[in-house]
Design an enzyme around this catalytic site. Structure first.
Site, PDB file in Angstrom:
ATOM      1  N   CYS A  19      45.150  46.516  40.013  1.00  0.00           N
ATOM      2  CA  CYS A  19      45.437  47.369  41.163  1.00  0.00           C
ATOM      3  C   CYS A  19      46.772  48.055  40.934  1.00  0.00           C
ATOM      4  CB  CYS A  19      45.536  46.544  42.443  1.00  0.00           C
ATOM      5  SG  CYS A  19      43.999  45.707  42.892  1.00  0.00           S
ATOM      6  N   GLY A  48      42.989  51.374  39.470  1.00  0.00           N
ATOM      7  CA  GLY A  48      41.973  50.978  40.428  1.00  0.00           C
ATOM      8  C   GLY A  48      41.341  52.192  41.057  1.00  0.00           C
ATOM      9  N   ASN A  99      49.184  43.438  43.798  1.00  0.00           N
ATOM     10  CA  ASN A  99      48.571  43.608  42.482  1.00  0.00           C
ATOM     11  C   ASN A  99      48.630  42.257  41.779  1.00  0.00           C
ATOM     12  OD1 ASN A  99      49.737  45.154  39.389  1.00  0.00           O
ATOM     13  ND2 ASN A  99      47.728  44.362  39.897  1.00  0.00           N
ATOM     14  N   GLY A 100      47.467  41.740  41.404  1.00  0.00           N
ATOM     15  CA  GLY A 100      47.441  40.441  40.730  1.00  0.00           C
ATOM     16  C   GLY A 100      46.262  39.623  41.193  1.00  0.00           C
ATOM     17  N   CYS A 157      52.108  40.387  31.112  1.00  0.00           N
ATOM     18  CA  CYS A 157      50.780  40.623  30.528  1.00  0.00           C
ATOM     19  C   CYS A 157      50.873  41.558  29.329  1.00  0.00           C
ATOM     20  CB  CYS A 157      49.864  41.245  31.590  1.00  0.00           C
ATOM     21  SG  CYS A 157      48.330  41.908  30.915  1.00  0.00           S
ATOM     22  N   TYR A 187      46.465  48.394  26.755  1.00  0.00           N
ATOM     23  CA  TYR A 187      45.414  49.180  27.396  1.00  0.00           C
ATOM     24  C   TYR A 187      45.679  49.579  28.840  1.00  0.00           C
ATOM     25  CZ  TYR A 187      40.793  50.231  29.352  1.00  0.00           C
ATOM     26  OH  TYR A 187      39.738  50.811  30.005  1.00  0.00           O
ATOM     27  N   SER A 195      41.992  55.867  25.050  1.00  0.00           N
ATOM     28  CA  SER A 195      42.961  54.784  24.933  1.00  0.00           C
ATOM     29  C   SER A 195      43.260  54.399  23.485  1.00  0.00           C
ATOM     30  CB  SER A 195      42.479  53.572  25.723  1.00  0.00           C
ATOM     31  OG  SER A 195      41.141  53.274  25.397  1.00  0.00           O
ATOM     32  N   ASP A 238      40.064  51.506  18.058  1.00  0.00           N
ATOM     33  CA  ASP A 238      39.885  51.317  19.499  1.00  0.00           C
ATOM     34  C   ASP A 238      40.845  50.220  19.960  1.00  0.00           C
ATOM     35  OD1 ASP A 238      38.920  51.683  22.035  1.00  0.00           O
ATOM     36  OD2 ASP A 238      36.873  51.046  21.604  1.00  0.00           O
ATOM     37  N   ASP A 239      41.025  50.127  21.296  1.00  0.00           N
ATOM     38  CA  ASP A 239      42.030  49.190  21.805  1.00  0.00           C
ATOM     39  C   ASP A 239      41.491  47.780  21.997  1.00  0.00           C
ATOM     40  OD1 ASP A 239      40.965  49.079  24.719  1.00  0.00           O
ATOM     41  OD2 ASP A 239      41.168  51.195  24.251  1.00  0.00           O
ATOM     42  N   CYS A 285      40.296  36.591  31.859  1.00  0.00           N
ATOM     43  CA  CYS A 285      41.603  36.643  32.531  1.00  0.00           C
ATOM     44  C   CYS A 285      41.438  36.171  33.973  1.00  0.00           C
ATOM     45  CB  CYS A 285      42.125  38.075  32.522  1.00  0.00           C
ATOM     46  SG  CYS A 285      43.614  38.302  33.524  1.00  0.00           S
ATOM     47  N   CYS A 309      52.138  36.822  28.530  1.00  0.00           N
ATOM     48  CA  CYS A 309      50.827  36.232  28.760  1.00  0.00           C
ATOM     49  C   CYS A 309      49.883  36.831  27.727  1.00  0.00           C
ATOM     50  CB  CYS A 309      50.305  36.535  30.162  1.00  0.00           C
ATOM     51  SG  CYS A 309      48.635  35.869  30.383  1.00  0.00           S
ATOM     52  N   CYS A 342      44.019  35.772  27.335  1.00  0.00           N
ATOM     53  CA  CYS A 342      42.671  36.247  27.012  1.00  0.00           C
ATOM     54  C   CYS A 342      42.436  36.281  25.494  1.00  0.00           C
ATOM     55  CB  CYS A 342      42.394  37.606  27.656  1.00  0.00           C
ATOM     56  SG  CYS A 342      43.676  38.806  27.383  1.00  0.00           S
TER      57      CYS A 342
END
Ligand code: SF4
Length: 497
Positions: A27, A53, A128-129, A262, A268, A309, A371-372, A408, A464, A467
């Site tokens: 978000c 978002g 956001n989170g 993060c 990305y 991206s 690609d990312d 995640c 972090c 993932c």
């Protein structure tokens, strides 16, 4: 004020099936204190943060006495085009939110900012989170008599603030946030004060800016740029910033921990023109491409990004490898969320709606596709096919993130492990499934080098990267909750099963 049936769900034509093969941005939040056009600036900020978002957007303003709200499903431009709406959002303070639902369903009742009349007065709040003990806390609150009007984890914070025994709003906020676990960058607003808060690990971003005497909070610096505001600094992990008529005050109310921003924001999520944690996202992406080339260069004729991206990493890869960069795939920016798929036949065209091969730069060439990330691999497979059909003699895929092997739980929507390609297959299997001559991901150490660290293994991780590594450094309290229906939290059960 609610503008449509509060239980309407996002219509099917607003969903983008091609985007299902990318992790979803979480978000975006924005807040303006001390500007006569606060709501207009909030809308501008939300425009810049639209990438974070696209399901819904909202603004709550305050004129010092009353709060005014407008929230709706869809893009910012769809919700704030009416003069009547903007005239209604009066006052020198406003907070805004772009929503992608990582927690709670997509109904309008979950669209933020939230607003409530509490014992001390009105409070607006946006987040956001993702909170990892929201289900547990919610059940406890319901048992104590709380009535929830949404299914969002953010309302848990609002309820905790409402029930706090402290008198001052600042103390109530801190009291509430000491009870929650997970990732949060929050903006809250009373009739005379604005608060910006990041969780102790600083997982999601939040920056502070300045515009002609007004103070601004935003998820990314690109939101400041669009307003013509000046970037002042990032709100620090675990910091509570209090903004009122006396200026900006900083409080550090939480036990300090090693920050874990993060790292996927750099790869990305964040806009490439943003500066987050003091570092240009675009530069980091180019450096990731350079590291990737040092780790996994291959004899080739052309470096081709998967737009948009993959572009900065491909530029870095080309610069380091000395192989020419070309736009061998062109992206159509005018399809996507508003594209209605009328028949199965057009749906089957799949990725071609968005990407087309630029044959002149692919035919007879050995191509490195950059690609990312790879999530499910469905889009990657179609793009590889497209490049081969355009006449490429070899296709080598290079990915500017390590293999995404874990979901995640901190505010990004990723599929469960069963649907993560890299969680289910080894490299050789993935090469075969994608139809490439070779496949390589940047190493976790290479990624850390690109963000200016020595490497992950040589010290405590400072980002972090769960993932990629499965290192969930926060309690996942709701993991065994059988009543959990949230997209993110239901994954906890899957992951730990
Ligand atoms: S798990 Fe991945 S996407 Fe989620 S916060 Fe951590 S690095 Fe970011």
């Amino acid at each position: 004020m609610l503008t449509t049936n509060p239980f309407d769900l996002a219509p099917a034509h607003l969903r983008d099936e091609d985007d299902d093969d990318k992790p979803k941005e979480e978000c975006g939040v924005v807040g303006i204190f001390g500007d006569p056009d606060a709501a207009s600036h909030a809308v501008l900020g939300l425009h810049a943060l639209q990438h974070r978002g696209q399901e819904a957007a909202g603004v709550v303003s305050c004129d010092g006495f009353s709060f005014h709200s407008h929230r709706g499903l869809g893009h910012v431009s769809e919700n704030f085009k009416s003069e009547e709406v903007m005239n209604r959002l009066a006052g020198p303070m406003a907070i805004g939110h772009n929503r992608y639902s990582t927690s709670g369903d997509k109904a309008l009742r979950n669209v933020q900012p939230f607003y409530a009349d509490l014992a001390f007065g009105g409070l607006g709040l946006c987040h956001n989170g993702n909170l990892t003990n929201a289900v547990t806390l919610r059940r406890q609150l319901v048992q104590k008599g709380c009535i929830f009007s949404s299914t969002s984890d953010t309302e848990v914070v609002l309820q905790l603030v409402a029930r706090s025994d402290y008198l001052a709003v600042e103390d109530r906020l801190v009291d509430a946030l000491r009870k929650v676990e997970g990732a949060y960058s929050l903006i809250a607003m009373t009739t005379n004060t604005m608060y910006g808060i990041r969780d102790p690990y600083g997982i999601r971003p939040l920056v502070l800016g300045h515009l002609d005497g007004a103070h601004i909070l935003a998820s990314e610096s690109c939101a400041l740029d669009i307003m013509g505001a000046e970037y002042v600094r990032d709100v620090e992990p675990g910091e509570l910033v209090v903004i009122d008529r006396d200026g900006v005050r900083s409080v550090k109310p939480f036990v300090p921990v090693q920050s874990r921003f993060c790292i996927f924001e750099y790869i990305y999520f964040a806009r490439p023109d943003s500066v987050v944690e003091g570092t240009s996202v675009y530069h980091v992406r180019k450096r990731i491409g350079e590291e990737l080339a040092r780790e996994s260069a291959v004899p080739a004729d052309v470096i081709v990004p998967v737009p948009d991206s993959g572009v900065p990493a491909a530029l870095g890869f080309a610069a380091e490898s000395g192989v020419p960069f070309e736009f061998g795939i062109i992206r159509n920016h005018y399809v996507g969320r508003t594209f209605i798929q009328p028949t199965q036949r057009t749906r089957d065209l799949g990725v071609k709606r968005k990407h087309n091969a630029n044959r002149a730069f692919l035919e007879g060439k050995r191509v490195v596709l950059v690609d990312d990330s790879i999530v499910r691999g469905t889009t990657s497979k179609k793009i590889v096919q497209m490049v081969r059909q355009a006449g490429a003699t070899e296709v080598h895929m290079r990915i500017s993130s390590p293999p995404t092997t874990h979901p995640c739980f901190f505010g990004i929507d990723t599929p469960d492990r069963d649907n993560l390609l890299a969680a289910q297959h080894n490299l050789a299997e993935m090469e075969k499934l994608l139809g490439v001559d070779s496949l390589a991901f940047i190493s976790i150490d290479g990624l850390y080098r690109a963000v200016g660290q020595v490497g992950r293994e040589l010290g405590n991780p400072t980002f972090c990267d769960a993932c990629f590594t499965g290192d969930y450094f926060l309690p996942l309290t709701d993991r065994n909750d059988t009543e959990c229906t949230s997209q993110q939290l239901s994954l906890l059960r899957e992951k730990l099963a």
